[in-house]
Scaffold this motif. Structure first.
Motif, PDB file in Angstrom:
ATOM      1  N   GLY A   3       0.754  -1.107   0.073  1.00  0.00           N
ATOM      2  CA  GLY A   3       0.017   0.106  -0.191  1.00  0.00           C
ATOM      3  C   GLY A   3       1.072   1.174   0.135  1.00  0.00           C
ATOM      4  N   LEU A   4       2.053   1.119   0.704  1.00  0.00           N
ATOM      5  CA  LEU A   4       2.990   2.301   0.564  1.00  0.00           C
ATOM      6  C   LEU A   4       3.431   2.745  -0.751  1.00  0.00           C
ATOM      7  CD1 LEU A   4       4.590   4.280   2.751  1.00  0.00           C
ATOM      8  CD2 LEU A   4       6.461   2.522   2.295  1.00  0.00           C
ATOM      9  N   GLU A  36       7.214   2.202  -8.778  1.00  0.00           N
ATOM     10  CA  GLU A  36       6.797   1.856  -7.276  1.00  0.00           C
ATOM     11  C   GLU A  36       5.247   1.177  -7.258  1.00  0.00           C
ATOM     12  OE1 GLU A  36       6.821   5.801  -5.821  1.00  0.00           O
ATOM     13  OE2 GLU A  36       8.325   5.380  -4.485  1.00  0.00           O
ATOM     14  N   ILE A  37       4.365   1.346  -8.435  1.00  0.00           N
ATOM     15  CA  ILE A  37       3.403   0.663  -8.421  1.00  0.00           C
ATOM     16  C   ILE A  37       3.468  -0.674  -8.870  1.00  0.00           C
ATOM     17  CG2 ILE A  37       1.295   0.488  -9.862  1.00  0.00           C
ATOM     18  CD1 ILE A  37       1.304   3.716  -9.966  1.00  0.00           C
ATOM     19  N   ALA A  38       4.428  -1.107  -9.832  1.00  0.00           N
ATOM     20  CA  ALA A  38       4.765  -2.417 -10.135  1.00  0.00           C
ATOM     21  C   ALA A  38       5.327  -3.226  -9.043  1.00  0.00           C
ATOM     22  CB  ALA A  38       5.626  -2.492 -11.412  1.00  0.00           C
ATOM     23  N   VAL A  39       6.274  -2.413  -8.112  1.00  0.00           N
ATOM     24  CA  VAL A  39       6.943  -3.247  -7.141  1.00  0.00           C
ATOM     25  C   VAL A  39       5.763  -3.517  -6.107  1.00  0.00           C
ATOM     26  CG1 VAL A  39       8.592  -2.983  -5.403  1.00  0.00           C
ATOM     27  CG2 VAL A  39       9.138  -2.612  -7.630  1.00  0.00           C
ATOM     28  N   GLY A  40       5.022  -2.647  -5.711  1.00  0.00           N
ATOM     29  CA  GLY A  40       3.810  -2.799  -4.681  1.00  0.00           C
ATOM     30  C   GLY A  40       2.875  -3.689  -5.128  1.00  0.00           C
ATOM     31  N   ALA A  41       2.581  -3.825  -6.385  1.00  0.00           N
ATOM     32  CA  ALA A  41       1.778  -5.190  -6.835  1.00  0.00           C
ATOM     33  C   ALA A  41       2.601  -6.386  -6.793  1.00  0.00           C
ATOM     34  CB  ALA A  41       1.576  -4.813  -8.363  1.00  0.00           C
ATOM     35  N   VAL A  75       4.753  -7.116  -4.542  1.00  0.00           N
ATOM     36  CA  VAL A  75       4.779  -7.324  -2.942  1.00  0.00           C
ATOM     37  C   VAL A  75       3.672  -7.907  -2.675  1.00  0.00           C
ATOM     38  CG1 VAL A  75       5.192  -6.139  -0.777  1.00  0.00           C
ATOM     39  CG2 VAL A  75       6.934  -5.814  -2.347  1.00  0.00           C
ATOM     40  N   ALA A  76       2.492  -7.512  -3.055  1.00  0.00           N
ATOM     41  CA  ALA A  76       1.037  -7.722  -2.904  1.00  0.00           C
ATOM     42  C   ALA A  76       0.608  -9.284  -3.127  1.00  0.00           C
ATOM     43  CB  ALA A  76       0.072  -6.756  -3.340  1.00  0.00           C
ATOM     44  N   HIS A  77       1.224  -9.979  -3.896  1.00  0.00           N
ATOM     45  CA  HIS A  77       1.204 -11.084  -4.510  1.00  0.00           C
ATOM     46  C   HIS A  77       1.697 -12.110  -4.003  1.00  0.00           C
ATOM     47  CE1 HIS A  77       0.134 -14.392  -7.250  1.00  0.00           C
ATOM     48  NE2 HIS A  77      -1.069 -13.800  -7.571  1.00  0.00           N
ATOM     49  N   PRO A  78       1.504 -13.155  -3.067  1.00  0.00           N
ATOM     50  CA  PRO A  78       2.203 -14.078  -2.661  1.00  0.00           C
ATOM     51  C   PRO A  78       3.241 -14.706  -3.518  1.00  0.00           C
ATOM     52  CG  PRO A  78       0.055 -14.538  -1.799  1.00  0.00           C
ATOM     53  CD  PRO A  78      -0.104 -13.395  -3.104  1.00  0.00           C
ATOM     54  N   ARG A  79       2.842 -14.967  -4.726  1.00  0.00           N
ATOM     55  CA  ARG A  79       3.702 -15.648  -5.490  1.00  0.00           C
ATOM     56  C   ARG A  79       4.959 -14.776  -6.123  1.00  0.00           C
ATOM     57  NH1 ARG A  79       1.053 -19.667 -10.135  1.00  0.00           N
ATOM     58  NH2 ARG A  79       0.796 -21.212  -8.707  1.00  0.00           N
ATOM     59  N   THR A  80       4.585 -13.678  -5.821  1.00  0.00           N
ATOM     60  CA  THR A  80       5.964 -12.599  -6.289  1.00  0.00           C
ATOM     61  C   THR A  80       6.269 -11.911  -5.205  1.00  0.00           C
ATOM     62  OG1 THR A  80       4.314 -11.095  -7.072  1.00  0.00           O
ATOM     63  CG2 THR A  80       5.165 -12.625  -8.716  1.00  0.00           C
ATOM     64  N   ARG A  81       5.932 -12.173  -3.994  1.00  0.00           N
ATOM     65  CA  ARG A  81       6.244 -11.236  -2.722  1.00  0.00           C
ATOM     66  C   ARG A  81       7.815 -11.342  -2.576  1.00  0.00           C
ATOM     67  NH1 ARG A  81       2.384 -12.558   1.376  1.00  0.00           N
ATOM     68  NH2 ARG A  81       1.018 -10.950  -0.189  1.00  0.00           N
ATOM     69  N   GLY A  82       8.580 -12.341  -2.647  1.00  0.00           N
ATOM     70  CA  GLY A  82      10.039 -12.531  -2.438  1.00  0.00           C
ATOM     71  C   GLY A  82      10.548 -11.659  -3.323  1.00  0.00           C
ATOM     72  N   ALA A  83      10.504 -11.648  -4.508  1.00  0.00           N
ATOM     73  CA  ALA A  83      11.183 -11.013  -5.736  1.00  0.00           C
ATOM     74  C   ALA A  83      10.640  -9.330  -5.476  1.00  0.00           C
ATOM     75  CB  ALA A  83      10.692 -11.415  -6.889  1.00  0.00           C
ATOM     76  N   GLY A  84       9.337  -9.115  -5.395  1.00  0.00           N
ATOM     77  CA  GLY A  84       8.980  -7.594  -5.218  1.00  0.00           C
ATOM     78  C   GLY A  84       9.542  -7.167  -4.024  1.00  0.00           C
ATOM     79  N   ALA A  85       9.649  -7.763  -2.879  1.00  0.00           N
ATOM     80  CA  ALA A  85      10.275  -7.291  -1.691  1.00  0.00           C
ATOM     81  C   ALA A  85      11.958  -6.894  -2.184  1.00  0.00           C
ATOM     82  CB  ALA A  85      10.283  -8.287  -0.414  1.00  0.00           C
ATOM     83  N   LEU A  86      12.711  -7.821  -2.722  1.00  0.00           N
ATOM     84  CA  LEU A  86      13.835  -7.394  -3.110  1.00  0.00           C
ATOM     85  C   LEU A  86      14.033  -6.326  -3.986  1.00  0.00           C
ATOM     86  CD1 LEU A  86      16.766  -8.305  -2.836  1.00  0.00           C
ATOM     87  CD2 LEU A  86      16.483  -9.672  -4.912  1.00  0.00           C
ATOM     88  N   ALA A  87      13.118  -6.084  -4.972  1.00  0.00           N
ATOM     89  CA  ALA A  87      13.043  -5.184  -5.574  1.00  0.00           C
ATOM     90  C   ALA A  87      12.531  -3.877  -4.819  1.00  0.00           C
ATOM     91  CB  ALA A  87      11.807  -5.239  -6.787  1.00  0.00           C
ATOM     92  N   ALA A  88      11.756  -4.088  -3.869  1.00  0.00           N
ATOM     93  CA  ALA A  88      11.292  -2.741  -3.053  1.00  0.00           C
ATOM     94  C   ALA A  88      12.766  -2.167  -2.130  1.00  0.00           C
ATOM     95  CB  ALA A  88      10.329  -3.110  -2.171  1.00  0.00           C
ATOM     96  N   ALA A  89      13.647  -3.197  -1.892  1.00  0.00           N
ATOM     97  CA  ALA A  89      14.514  -2.871  -1.159  1.00  0.00           C
ATOM     98  C   ALA A  89      15.686  -2.070  -2.067  1.00  0.00           C
ATOM     99  CB  ALA A  89      15.571  -4.103  -0.414  1.00  0.00           C
TER     100      ALA A  89
END
Length: 142
Positions: free
Chosen positions: A13-14, A52-57, A59-73
């Motif tokens: 959401g952030l 930011e929107i793509a990375v947030g999306a 992070v939101a999805h369980p299948r892509t959460r790990g990669a999304g969180a790494l992208a967020a960092a």
């Protein structure tokens, strides 16, 4: 892990909220774009908002959460120079604005650590997949 799901939703959401803000109120973000970057500041504002929107999306999805969180960092780390520029540009503004600009600098650390923790949680759990079912057919009798 309910805690990590809640944490992921909050981080998502952030990120999505910040990304949308790049389109709703782009001027404030344009001013943060380092002059050393080629092209228009507005282009960088829109690109970073989309990121930011793509990375947030992700992070939101369980299948892509790990990669999304790494992208967020990585994203939080990549925008740090913009926060430095903002703090420098705002050095002559009134004290509350200067304080807000300076507060953004150390704020990046917990954001990166938050994303890294979600990455570790997401990587340890692995991708979530529906269980496979086997269909057995009875041997034919002749």
């Amino acid at each position: 892990m309910p805690g990590s799901t809640t944490s992921a939703r909050l981080l998502s959401g952030l990120l999505i909220g910040a990304g949308v803000a790049h389109f709703v109120a782009p001027r404030q973000f344009d001013a943060m774009v380092p002059r050393s970057l080629p092209g228009s500041p507005r282009t960088w504002t829109h690109l970073s908002g989309l990121a930011e929107i793509a990375v947030g999306a992700a992070v939101a999805h369980p299948r892509t959460r790990g990669a999304g969180a790494l992208a967020a960092a990585g994203l939080f780390t990549a925008v740090f120079p913009a926060n430095v520029k903002m703090a420098y540009d705002w050095r002559h503004r009134p004290a509350p604005l200067r304080a807000a600009a300076l507060a953004r600098l150390p704020l990046q650390v917990p954001l990166v650590l938050w994303a890294a923790r979600l990455h570790a949680d997401g990587s340890a759990a692995g991708p979530r997949r529906a269980p496979l079912t086997r269909r057995h057919s009875a041997p034919s009798v002749k």
